[in-house]
Write an enzyme that holds these catalytic residues in place. Structure first.
Site, PDB file in Angstrom:
ATOM      1  N   ALA A 264      -3.456   7.744  -4.977  1.00 19.84           N
ATOM      2  CA  ALA A 264      -2.099   7.222  -5.159  1.00 19.84           C
ATOM      3  C   ALA A 264      -2.262   5.756  -5.565  1.00 19.84           C
ATOM      4  CB  ALA A 264      -1.319   7.353  -3.863  1.00 19.84           C
TER       5      ALA A 264
ATOM      6  N   GLY B  78       0.832  -1.210   0.000  1.00 14.24           N
ATOM      7  CA  GLY B  78       0.000   0.000   0.000  1.00 14.24           C
ATOM      8  C   GLY B  78       0.857   1.246   0.000  1.00 14.24           C
ATOM      9  N   ASN B  79       0.264   2.373   0.301  1.00 16.57           N
ATOM     10  CA  ASN B  79       1.027   3.614   0.413  1.00 16.57           C
ATOM     11  C   ASN B  79       0.365   4.499   1.466  1.00 16.57           C
ATOM     12  OD1 ASN B  79      -0.924   5.519  -0.945  1.00 16.57           O
ATOM     13  ND2 ASN B  79      -0.635   4.009  -2.577  1.00 16.57           N
ATOM     14  N   SER B  80       1.024   5.614   1.815  1.00 13.23           N
ATOM     15  CA  SER B  80       0.539   6.392   2.961  1.00 13.23           C
ATOM     16  C   SER B  80      -0.394   7.537   2.584  1.00 13.23           C
ATOM     17  CB  SER B  80       1.734   6.922   3.760  1.00 13.23           C
ATOM     18  OG  SER B  80       2.573   7.644   2.894  1.00 13.23           O
ATOM     19  N   SER B  81      -1.005   7.483   1.402  1.00 15.48           N
ATOM     20  CA  SER B  81      -1.944   8.546   1.034  1.00 15.48           C
ATOM     21  C   SER B  81      -3.170   8.483   1.952  1.00 15.48           C
ATOM     22  CB  SER B  81      -2.372   8.366  -0.418  1.00 15.48           C
ATOM     23  OG  SER B  81      -3.404   9.275  -0.704  1.00 15.48           O
TER      24      SER B  81
END
Ligand SMILES: Cc1cc2nc3c(=O)[nH]c(=O)nc-3n(C[C@H](O)[C@H](O)[C@H](O)COP(=O)(O)O)c2cc1C
Length: 380
Positions: free
Chosen positions: A262, A198-201
């Site tokens: 994102a 995942g990502n931190s958006s």
């Protein structure tokens, strides 16, 4: 949009209840300020329960907050409905003798006035001259409807129907009648049944863009990828998890596509069906995902497409990177922002089109409103 609704002391004041409900259901934040006389026609409890905040008419209550200045400065738009002949005269003369008129004079927001009174009062030369004065100053005055008045008589002077007042109030919005899709948040690509890439958006920027587009009159569809923040009212929402789910949700026509999500650049080729065990070791084979905005642009050439470019670069370099994305993807504009914006309330972005680059700075809400203004000025 933050709407200051002024209610004055006419027989139609009770109809303001429908206006509070109708505007709130469209996602607007409605702050109600009645005159003292309005409260003779509609009760405080009704206004307080519908608007969700306490009602003040007294200028000298909460003096430390300088309430009238706060009310005026916070409003994006001021609507007075119903407006009495007396209010119209006081406003035209610039008299500030109650909380509402002080708030109006302390505001730079556009003002809309919906007069409602007996036909003779409406047609009276004094009222007509006052209306002309207000219009000459840029105040929008809605013509009253013709129909049954307080008693048995009828004629022009009636407060128009709630939906007509709302349509009149919102008619000049920059994205009125446009369909806008905003993707927000961050996608997750499964590794196994419980783990993901995942990502931190946080999705905050996309949420603010969706709100700004809604406030500009668009019908907005927010595609929310793994967002934990509260989602705005008056907006259609589809929740998605992975890149594939996002692509499926994007598969519809719109006038403006804003790709603020994102999106993972890679996916795991064959996610494990159960939970992987540490003892089994792990070798991930990653394959690139589809470029969703470039794909959308190829399939929907008439749509205005806006992408985001996230980079750890100087402003000059950021504009260059954004221009590169613009031509690679054949899209209308790219919003270049830096890593620092992730999860923060404040941001600085470069809004880049093929001819121009504009720097926007402020809270994500302020920057989103500016982006939507720029988007409304783009043509396809
Ligand atoms: C029963 C009744 C109904 C009224 N209806 C209206 C009306 O529809 N429009 C209007 O301009 N004045 C109307 N008035 C007169 C206003 O209440 C009066 O001008 C008052 O000073 C307005 O105060 P405000 O503008 O500060 O709210 C009405 C008065 C009464 C007693």
């Amino acid at each position: 949009m933050r709407i200051l609704l002024g209610i004055t002391g006419g027989i139609a004041a009770y109809k303001a209840a429908g206006l509070i409900r109708g505007l709130s259901e469209l996602g607007h934040e409605v702050t109600v300020v009645p005159t003292e006389n309005a409260l003779k026609f509609i009760g405080k409890p009704t206004l307080e329960s519908l608007s969700g905040h306490s009602i003040e008419t007294d200028m000298y209550q909460d003096v430390a907050q300088v309430r009238h200045v706060e009310l005026g400065q916070q409003a994006d738009l001021i609507l007075i409905a119903p407006a009495t002949a007396s209010f119209i005269a006081r406003f035209a003369a610039g008299i500030a003798d109650d909380l509402m008129l002080n708030a109006i004079l302390a505001s730079k927001a556009p003002v809309i006035v919906c007069p409602a009174m007996h036909t003779e009062m409406w047609q009276n030369e004094a009222t007509q001259a006052n209306v002309a004065t207000l219009e000459a100053r840029g105040v929008k005055v809605m013509q009253p409807a013709t129909g049954r008045l307080t008693g048995d008589d009828s004629g022009p002077g009636r407060l128009p129907e709630t939906e007509d007042i709302i349509a009149f109030t919102l008619q000049d919005q920059a994205l009125k009648g446009k369909r806008v899709i905003v993707t927000a948040g961050g996608t997750r690509e499964p590794i196994d049944a419980v783990r993901f890439i995942g990502n931190s958006s946080s999705g905050r920027m996309g949420i603010e863009l969706a709100k700004a587009a809604r406030d500009a009159g668009a019908s907005v569809h927010l595609i929310a990828a793994n967002i934990d923040l509260p989602l705005p009212k008056g907006i259609e929402v589809t929740r998605v998890g992975s890149v594939d789910e996002l692509e499926l949700a994007m598969d519809r026509d719109c006038d403006v596509m804003i790709m603020a999500a994102a999106v993972s650049d890679f996916r795991v080729e064959n996610p494990h069906l159960g939970k992987l065990k540490r003892s089994e070791g792990l070798n991930l084979e990653l394959t690139p995902t589809k470029d969703l905005i470039a794909n959308y642009a190829a399939l929907h050439p008439k749509t205005i497409q806006i992408a985001f470019a996230l980079a750890e670069e100087t402003d000059e370099r950021l504009i260059e990177i954004a221009r590169g994305k613009l031509s690679d993807k054949s899209i209308t504009a790219v919003v270049g922002n830096s890593f620092e914006a992730l999860g923060n309330h404040e941001t600085v972005v470069q809004f880049v089109t093929k001819d121009d680059a504009v720097e926007l700075r402020g809270t994500k809400a302020q920057v989103s409103a500016s982006i939507i203004d720029l988007v409304a000025g783009l043509n396809k």
